[in-house]
Design an enzyme around this catalytic site. Structure first.
Site, mmCIF file in Angstrom:
data_model
loop_
_atom_site.group_PDB
_atom_site.id
_atom_site.type_symbol
_atom_site.label_atom_id
_atom_site.label_comp_id
_atom_site.label_asym_id
_atom_site.label_seq_id
_atom_site.Cartn_x
_atom_site.Cartn_y
_atom_site.Cartn_z
ATOM 1 N N GLY A 212 49.986 -8.733 47.980
ATOM 2 C CA GLY A 212 51.388 -9.088 47.802
ATOM 3 C C GLY A 212 51.583 -10.275 46.883
ATOM 4 O O GLY A 212 50.707 -10.623 46.076
ATOM 5 N N GLY A 232 57.796 -6.691 36.301
ATOM 6 C CA GLY A 232 58.477 -6.592 37.582
ATOM 7 C C GLY A 232 59.881 -7.146 37.488
ATOM 8 O O GLY A 232 60.481 -7.201 36.403
ATOM 9 N N GLU A 254 57.653 -9.101 31.483
ATOM 10 C CA GLU A 254 58.417 -7.875 31.170
ATOM 11 C C GLU A 254 59.258 -7.569 32.402
ATOM 12 O O GLU A 254 58.736 -7.125 33.425
ATOM 13 C CB GLU A 254 57.454 -6.724 30.853
ATOM 14 C CG GLU A 254 56.495 -7.001 29.703
ATOM 15 C CD GLU A 254 57.185 -7.137 28.366
ATOM 16 O OE1 GLU A 254 58.309 -6.624 28.221
ATOM 17 O OE2 GLU A 254 56.608 -7.767 27.459
ATOM 18 N N LEU A 255 60.566 -7.805 32.323
ATOM 19 C CA LEU A 255 61.404 -7.876 33.527
ATOM 20 C C LEU A 255 62.453 -6.757 33.579
ATOM 21 O O LEU A 255 62.287 -5.721 32.967
ATOM 22 C CB LEU A 255 62.021 -9.273 33.617
ATOM 23 C CG LEU A 255 60.982 -10.414 33.490
ATOM 24 C CD1 LEU A 255 61.650 -11.773 33.517
ATOM 25 C CD2 LEU A 255 59.910 -10.305 34.559
ATOM 26 N N CYS A 288 62.725 0.313 34.492
ATOM 27 C CA CYS A 288 63.376 -0.864 33.883
ATOM 28 C C CYS A 288 64.324 -0.451 32.765
ATOM 29 O O CYS A 288 65.312 -1.124 32.504
ATOM 30 C CB CYS A 288 62.320 -1.820 33.353
ATOM 31 S SG CYS A 288 61.151 -1.012 32.239
#
Ligand code: NAD
Length: 486
Positions: A212, A232, A254-255, A288
């Site tokens: 996690g 994420g 990279e969102l 995304c």
């Protein structure tokens, strides 16, 4: 096939160059989202596993870098072949572990092979430049690996979003510690380990540690890790950026996205509806680049909404193993979140045209019309199968609606006049702009990344990869040391 998959070498294990139990011996019970039933138990990493893996990776990395590009390319080519040979198993895992429909799983598997092939080609590219200097001095700028790269990846395209970082990092001569999402450890990590092991990657260069947030945080703080590449949510990305920044690591983020699809008044409404449906509902909207806003000229609005509703009602929903095209959302928390956004938007005045219901984790493809800024469905990334429709009257209005908010990942413009659609596209704040296409488009050769809250300005894939996964070293050589006047 399914029984064999359950008995994979990953059962109760991590991958550290060999299949080993976690140091503290914990396991993660992975659940199949379509059924809610346990699928497999794999090793659960903890921060101590990160420390051990990063140290081992750092020890293995120098030899890998010294092998040269040709030798690295051969391993990557073999890994691409191994992964292609595993296509059936890969698809099955993507369907069972991440709730992918069969077509999505097949495309993801093919794309993953493409990313490894492109990384192999990258390893063969020249890695430096001769610089101008004083006559006696040979001055070279050369590309050198960073060392160990930590990869943190999400559940939605687990294989591609891990491998698009793992493969170029290895190609540039780095070692990798990969932390897949704990909900998708096999398709997001262990299958990659298997392909590279079959390809003869020396032990120690690739570690797969499911766990996690605390495992991701341990990567960000580890002294042997030089770079973090994170894919994420924007919220988690900010934390990763802060921690990795404090530890002076290179960070690639990279969102999320809230990606607009503009349908201009001269668009073919049939084609536009097919594009909007694909962009909004592919993989249940858990991408995304999913189309998060469908901005349609008011003259086409009703025709578009009617076509979208008909498509929504015709799409098979359920277990991908039974042929569903709209599979489950990843977990009950995400179902509740999507439902809350739909309900709050309807309460704020949006029209629920179809959908808005769910059966277990399967959320019906939904069409919301009359959505306006200020409603959660307009403002927030939903990550569910919800087509959000807003009408506009003028080009300026469309551009303004498209550019609202902080995200800036992908955008699409559909129109009869390519010139006009291109002109509108040039006004959109997005890292990817697709003229006459929807927003979900990615290719291994194209630089991927967003503006604003969709990232930190980094890009991944294609021409971006050497820049991201290596650094410059300046080397000068002279026949003898100069006689400095001191
Ligand atoms: P998430 O941010 O919750 O998790 C992503 C990964 O980060 C997982 O491996 C998770 O365990 C890890 N993580 C979570 N918190 C962390 C922390 N504090 N420190 C270190 N690691 C941490 O994302 P999610 O909800 O599972 O995935 C969906 C999101 O990812 C969406 O916002 C989507 O837009 C985004 N996404 C972006 C891209 C892209 O390329 N831009 C691609 C796919 C998904």
């Amino acid at each position: 096939m399914d029984t064999q998959m359950m008995d994979g070498p990953w059962s109760g294990r991590l991958y550290t160059g060999a299949w080993t139990p976690a140091l503290a011996g914990g396991v993660i019970d992975v659940v199949e989202p379509a059924t809610g039933r346990p699928l497999i138990a794999v090793g659960r990493a903890e921060p101590a596993d990160v420390r051990a893996a990063a140290r081992a990776a750092a020890a293995a990395q120098a030899d890998w870098a010294a092998r040269g590009g040709e030798a690295r390319a051969q391993v990557l080519e073999a890994a691409a072949r191994a992964l292609a040979d595993m296509a059936e198993v890969v698809s099955r895992w993507l369907m069972r572990e991440s709730g992918s429909s069969a077509p999505k799983a097949a495309v993801e598997g093919q794309h993953a092979v493409g990313f490894v092939r492109h990384a192999a080609a990258m390893a063969l590219e020249p890695g430096g430049r001769i610089l101008a200097s004083t006559p006696a001095r040979t001055s070279v700028a050369e590309r050198v690996p960073l060392g160990v790269v930590g990869v943190i990846s999400p559940f939605n395209f687990p294989l591609v979003l891990s491998i698009r970082a793992v493969a170029p990092a290895l190609a540039a001569g780095n070692a990798v510690v990969l932390k897949p999402d704990p909900r998708t450890p096999v398709s997001g990590g262990f299958l990659i380990a298997q392909a590279f092991a079959a390809a003869g990657l020396p032990p120690g260069l690739l570690h797969v540690l499911p766990g996690g947030a605390e495992v991701g945080q341990a990567l960000c703080a580890d002294p042997d890790i030089a770079m973090i590449t994170f894919t994420g949510s924007t919220g988690a990305g900010r934390k990763v950026g802060e921690l990795a920044g404090r530890h002076l690591k290179r960070v690639q983020l990279e969102l999320g996205g809230k990606n607009p699809l503009l349908i201009l008044e001269d668009a073919d409404v049939e084609l536009a509806a097919a594009n909007a449906a694909w962009g909004a509902w592919l993989h249940q909207g858990q991408i995304c680049m999913s189309t998060g806003r469908i901005l349609v000229h008011e003259g086409l609005h009703d025709a578009l909404v009617a076509r979208l509703a008909a498509k929504a009602q015709a799409l098979p929903v359920g277990d991908p193993l039974d042929g569903a095209i709209i599979g489950p959302l990843i977990d009950p928390g995400q179902v509740a979140r999507v439902d809350a956004i739909v309900k709050a938007s309807v309460a704020a005045g949006a029209t629920l045209v179809t959908g808005g219901t769910h059966d277990g984790r399967c959320y019906a493809p939904t069409v919301l019309a009359g959505v306006t800024p200020g409603m959660p469905a307009f403002d927030e990334e939903i990550f569910g199968p919800v087509a959000v429709v807003t009408a506009f009257a003028t080009e300026d209005q469309a551009v303004d609606l498209a550019n609202r908010g902080d995200y800036g990942l992908a955008a699409g413009v559909i129109g009869g006049s390519v010139d006009r659609a291109t002109r509108v596209g040039a006004r959109l704040r997005a890292g990817h702009v697709h003229i006459n296409d929807q927003t979900v488009v990615a290719e291994p050769q194209a630089p991927f990344g967003g503006m604003g809250a969709s990232g930190n300005g980094s890009r991944i894939s294609g021409p971006a990869n050497w820049e991201e996964f290596s650094t410059w070293r300046w080397v000068t050589t002279q026949p003898q040391a100069p006689a400095y006047p001191m």
